[in-house]
Design a protein around this motif. Structure first.
Motif, mmCIF file in Angstrom:
data_model
loop_
_atom_site.group_PDB
_atom_site.id
_atom_site.type_symbol
_atom_site.label_atom_id
_atom_site.label_comp_id
_atom_site.label_asym_id
_atom_site.label_seq_id
_atom_site.Cartn_x
_atom_site.Cartn_y
_atom_site.Cartn_z
ATOM 1 N N ALA A 116 -15.435 3.365 3.624
ATOM 2 C CA ALA A 116 -16.389 4.358 4.135
ATOM 3 C C ALA A 116 -16.642 5.482 3.131
ATOM 4 O O ALA A 116 -17.425 6.384 3.402
ATOM 5 C CB ALA A 116 -15.864 4.949 5.451
ATOM 6 N N GLY A 117 -15.952 5.441 1.995
ATOM 7 C CA GLY A 117 -16.143 6.477 0.980
ATOM 8 C C GLY A 117 -15.595 7.828 1.393
ATOM 9 O O GLY A 117 -16.167 8.873 1.057
ATOM 10 N N VAL A 118 -14.487 7.818 2.113
ATOM 11 C CA VAL A 118 -13.883 9.061 2.615
ATOM 12 C C VAL A 118 -12.731 9.479 1.694
ATOM 13 O O VAL A 118 -11.885 8.650 1.328
ATOM 14 C CB VAL A 118 -13.383 8.842 4.063
ATOM 15 N N ALA A 119 -12.688 10.765 1.354
ATOM 16 C CA ALA A 119 -11.683 11.256 0.406
ATOM 17 C C ALA A 119 -10.310 11.398 1.066
ATOM 18 O O ALA A 119 -10.176 12.018 2.117
ATOM 19 C CB ALA A 119 -12.120 12.613 -0.144
ATOM 20 N N THR A 120 -9.307 10.824 0.410
ATOM 21 C CA THR A 120 -7.931 10.880 0.921
ATOM 22 C C THR A 120 -6.980 10.809 -0.276
ATOM 23 O O THR A 120 -7.422 10.644 -1.419
ATOM 24 C CB THR A 120 -7.673 9.727 1.914
ATOM 25 N N ALA A 121 -5.684 10.947 -0.008
ATOM 26 C CA ALA A 121 -4.715 10.909 -1.098
ATOM 27 C C ALA A 121 -4.622 9.499 -1.681
ATOM 28 O O ALA A 121 -4.705 8.513 -0.948
ATOM 29 C CB ALA A 121 -3.343 11.328 -0.573
ATOM 30 N N ARG A 122 -4.421 9.428 -3.004
ATOM 31 C CA ARG A 122 -4.154 8.133 -3.634
ATOM 32 C C ARG A 122 -2.846 7.598 -3.058
ATOM 33 O O ARG A 122 -1.906 8.380 -2.812
ATOM 34 C CB ARG A 122 -4.002 8.341 -5.149
ATOM 35 N N SER A 123 -2.770 6.310 -2.826
ATOM 36 C CA SER A 123 -1.557 5.793 -2.181
ATOM 37 C C SER A 123 -1.253 4.372 -2.628
ATOM 38 O O SER A 123 -2.127 3.665 -3.156
ATOM 39 C CB SER A 123 -1.725 5.797 -0.657
ATOM 40 N N PHE A 124 -0.009 3.986 -2.412
ATOM 41 C CA PHE A 124 0.421 2.606 -2.631
ATOM 42 C C PHE A 124 1.053 2.107 -1.341
ATOM 43 O O PHE A 124 1.872 2.807 -0.747
ATOM 44 C CB PHE A 124 1.455 2.537 -3.761
ATOM 45 N N LEU A 139 3.337 8.465 -9.080
ATOM 46 C CA LEU A 139 2.718 9.640 -8.436
ATOM 47 C C LEU A 139 3.491 10.931 -8.667
ATOM 48 O O LEU A 139 2.933 12.017 -8.550
ATOM 49 C CB LEU A 139 2.561 9.397 -6.924
ATOM 50 N N GLY A 140 4.780 10.822 -8.977
ATOM 51 C CA GLY A 140 5.590 12.026 -9.197
ATOM 52 C C GLY A 140 5.946 12.735 -7.904
ATOM 53 O O GLY A 140 5.518 12.343 -6.821
ATOM 54 N N ALA A 141 6.717 13.834 -8.035
ATOM 55 C CA ALA A 141 7.162 14.607 -6.858
ATOM 56 C C ALA A 141 6.138 15.721 -6.580
ATOM 57 O O ALA A 141 5.389 16.094 -7.489
ATOM 58 C CB ALA A 141 8.533 15.202 -7.142
ATOM 59 N N PRO A 142 6.110 16.297 -5.360
ATOM 60 C CA PRO A 142 6.890 15.885 -4.196
ATOM 61 C C PRO A 142 6.481 14.487 -3.721
ATOM 62 O O PRO A 142 5.323 14.091 -3.827
ATOM 63 C CB PRO A 142 6.530 16.932 -3.137
ATOM 64 N N HIS A 143 7.457 13.762 -3.198
ATOM 65 C CA HIS A 143 7.210 12.406 -2.718
ATOM 66 C C HIS A 143 6.766 12.447 -1.255
ATOM 67 O O HIS A 143 7.385 13.119 -0.441
ATOM 68 C CB HIS A 143 8.486 11.564 -2.833
ATOM 69 N N LEU A 173 11.355 0.129 5.618
ATOM 70 C CA LEU A 173 11.266 -1.287 5.231
ATOM 71 C C LEU A 173 12.271 -2.147 5.990
ATOM 72 O O LEU A 173 12.082 -3.355 6.125
ATOM 73 C CB LEU A 173 11.491 -1.436 3.719
ATOM 74 N N ALA A 174 13.329 -1.507 6.485
ATOM 75 C CA ALA A 174 14.373 -2.270 7.189
ATOM 76 C C ALA A 174 13.861 -2.849 8.496
ATOM 77 O O ALA A 174 14.396 -3.829 9.015
ATOM 78 C CB ALA A 174 15.578 -1.369 7.449
ATOM 79 N N ARG A 175 12.802 -2.248 9.050
ATOM 80 C CA ARG A 175 12.263 -2.773 10.308
ATOM 81 C C ARG A 175 11.520 -4.079 10.050
ATOM 82 O O ARG A 175 10.961 -4.270 8.970
ATOM 83 C CB ARG A 175 11.305 -1.759 10.932
ATOM 84 N N GLU A 176 11.488 -4.923 11.066
ATOM 85 C CA GLU A 176 10.805 -6.209 10.910
ATOM 86 C C GLU A 176 9.339 -5.987 10.536
ATOM 87 O O GLU A 176 8.641 -5.209 11.207
ATOM 88 C CB GLU A 176 10.909 -7.008 12.214
ATOM 89 N N GLY A 177 8.911 -6.614 9.472
ATOM 90 C CA GLY A 177 7.518 -6.451 9.023
ATOM 91 C C GLY A 177 7.247 -5.066 8.460
ATOM 92 O O GLY A 177 6.083 -4.671 8.334
ATOM 93 N N GLY A 178 8.318 -4.326 8.143
ATOM 94 C CA GLY A 178 8.177 -2.939 7.703
ATOM 95 C C GLY A 178 7.356 -2.803 6.429
ATOM 96 O O GLY A 178 7.493 -3.591 5.489
ATOM 97 N N ARG A 179 6.496 -1.791 6.433
ATOM 98 C CA ARG A 179 5.721 -1.456 5.241
ATOM 99 C C ARG A 179 5.709 0.057 5.121
ATOM 100 O O ARG A 179 5.806 0.765 6.126
ATOM 101 C CB ARG A 179 4.270 -1.935 5.374
ATOM 102 N N VAL A 180 5.583 0.521 3.909
ATOM 103 C CA VAL A 180 5.627 1.951 3.717
ATOM 104 C C VAL A 180 4.520 2.375 2.757
ATOM 105 O O VAL A 180 4.167 1.629 1.844
ATOM 106 C CB VAL A 180 7.046 2.352 3.245
ATOM 107 N N LEU A 181 3.942 3.545 3.034
ATOM 108 C CA LEU A 181 2.939 4.102 2.123
ATOM 109 C C LEU A 181 3.563 5.226 1.312
ATOM 110 O O LEU A 181 4.215 6.103 1.883
ATOM 111 C CB LEU A 181 1.771 4.699 2.925
ATOM 112 N N VAL A 182 3.361 5.174 0.016
ATOM 113 C CA VAL A 182 3.758 6.291 -0.844
ATOM 114 C C VAL A 182 2.458 6.923 -1.333
ATOM 115 O O VAL A 182 1.581 6.226 -1.855
ATOM 116 C CB VAL A 182 4.616 5.810 -2.028
ATOM 117 N N GLU A 183 2.345 8.232 -1.105
ATOM 118 C CA GLU A 183 1.069 8.908 -1.362
ATOM 119 C C GLU A 183 1.229 10.073 -2.324
ATOM 120 O O GLU A 183 2.300 10.666 -2.418
ATOM 121 C CB GLU A 183 0.542 9.526 -0.058
ATOM 122 N N ASP A 184 0.127 10.444 -2.906
ATOM 123 C CA ASP A 184 0.045 11.710 -3.643
ATOM 124 C C ASP A 184 0.249 12.859 -2.662
ATOM 125 O O ASP A 184 -0.204 12.774 -1.517
ATOM 126 C CB ASP A 184 -1.383 11.841 -4.213
#
Ligand code: GLY
Length: 318
Positions: A116-124, A139-143, A173-184
């Protein structure tokens, strides 16, 4: 209008209070509320109901012959309550399970924002600790470490302590199907703007801010919100218009384009950074505790607004 309100916390009490207070003699509101909160029970007829059981909510809505179901918390929406109520032809204010993914999956929300072209933090989006670690390096700290899934206000850790950030990533990640986002990290004051949506039209309410940290002086861990206030006298005058034009409307349009029409409350969680507005998160329901501040200021009839949204007539209410 007869309204069934699902959920029985402080937020639902604020919604109920606003529904009753803004009703008019020409358009009276009769409330049916979920039992379990004595303050809420004073505002309508109360019924025991399992909010996470779509069949139970449908049984209540049909036996009470309500005109509108309003869903307060996110968990019933993610459980498919709105889908089940809609199947019975009853208007419901709250998105379907598919559209509720905007809150239930942070990586899905990022995908929608990208399209949608919406501005948000860069993330993985990470599924292994190696990826988490590499994202910290990039991305560096703060995490900023976010559980991809719903976590009842406990999914986000913001810290400069790499070990603490890694530990949170590991727990997610320990949860079943766990995924995590790391963001700026987004540096700037946070703002919550509630947008009432009917799948096409967006009607904003007043902006608010909540106090996220647990302790006095903005200290301690993040919470879902310890208190809130509105109006934001310090915010830019055109804030609301900017959010609707550059964030809420494009997201609602993108959801419609994908065939997952968004009807309900799009909570835009924003950071006002030096580079402009950025989306921190979306929620698909009224925020808690911002609702308590925002709806106390509302003067127009809330029931009419939510019913117009649920029936695709919001352009008439604008
Ligand atoms: N106050 C933040 C939330 O409702 O998620």
């Amino acid at each position: 209008m007869k309204v069934l309100l699902v959920g029985n916390g402080g937020r639902e009490h604020a919604i109920a209070r606003a529904l009753v207070r803004t009703s008019t003699p020409e358009h009276p509101v009769a409330l049916v509320v979920q039992a379990g909160n004595p303050a809420l029970e004073q505002l309508g007829r109360s019924l025991t109901m399992d909010p996470l059981d779509p069949g139970d909510v449908v049984r209540r809505a049909t036996s009470e012959n309500v005109d509108l179901v309003v869903v307060g918390p996110e968990a019933p929406l993610v459980a498919g309550v709105a889908d089940a109520v809609l199947d019975y032809g009853i208007p419901v204010f709250g998105p379907t399970k598919g559209a509720a993914r905007l809150e239930a999956s942070k990586s899905f929300a990022k995908e929608i924002m990208a399209d949608a072209g919406v501005a948000t933090a860069r993330s993985f989006t990470c599924t292994t600790m190696e990826e988490v670690s590499a994202a910290f390096d990039e991305l560096g700290a703060p995490h900023v470490v976010k559980d991809d899934a719903l976590a009842a206000g406990k999914g986000v850790v913001v810290t400069s302590d790499r070990n603490e950030a890694l530990a949170h990533g590991l727990a997610c990640l320990a949860r079943e199907g766990g995924r995590v986002l790391v963001e700026d990290y987004l540096d700037g004051p946070e703002i919550s703007l509630f947008c009432v949506c009917d799948g096409a039209t967006v009607v904003p309410l007043a902006p608010a801010q909540d106090y996220k940290r647990l302790g006095d002086g903005d200290a301690g861990p993040n919470t879902g919100g310890m208190g809130s206030y509105s109006p934001l006298t310090w915010a830019p005058q055109d804030l609301t218009e900017q959010v609707v034009t550059t964030i809420a409307q494009p997201v609602v349009d993108e959801m419609a384009r994908r065939g997952s029409t968004f009807i309900g409350l799009l909570y835009c969680g924003l950071a006002l950074t030096g580079q402009g507005l950025r989306v921190v998160e979306f929620n698909v329901r009224f925020g808690d505790p911002e609702t308590q501040a925002v709806l106390a200021r509302l003067t127009s009839p809330l029931a009419g607004l939510l019913h117009a949204a649920a029936t695709g007539r919001l352009h008439e209410a604008r």
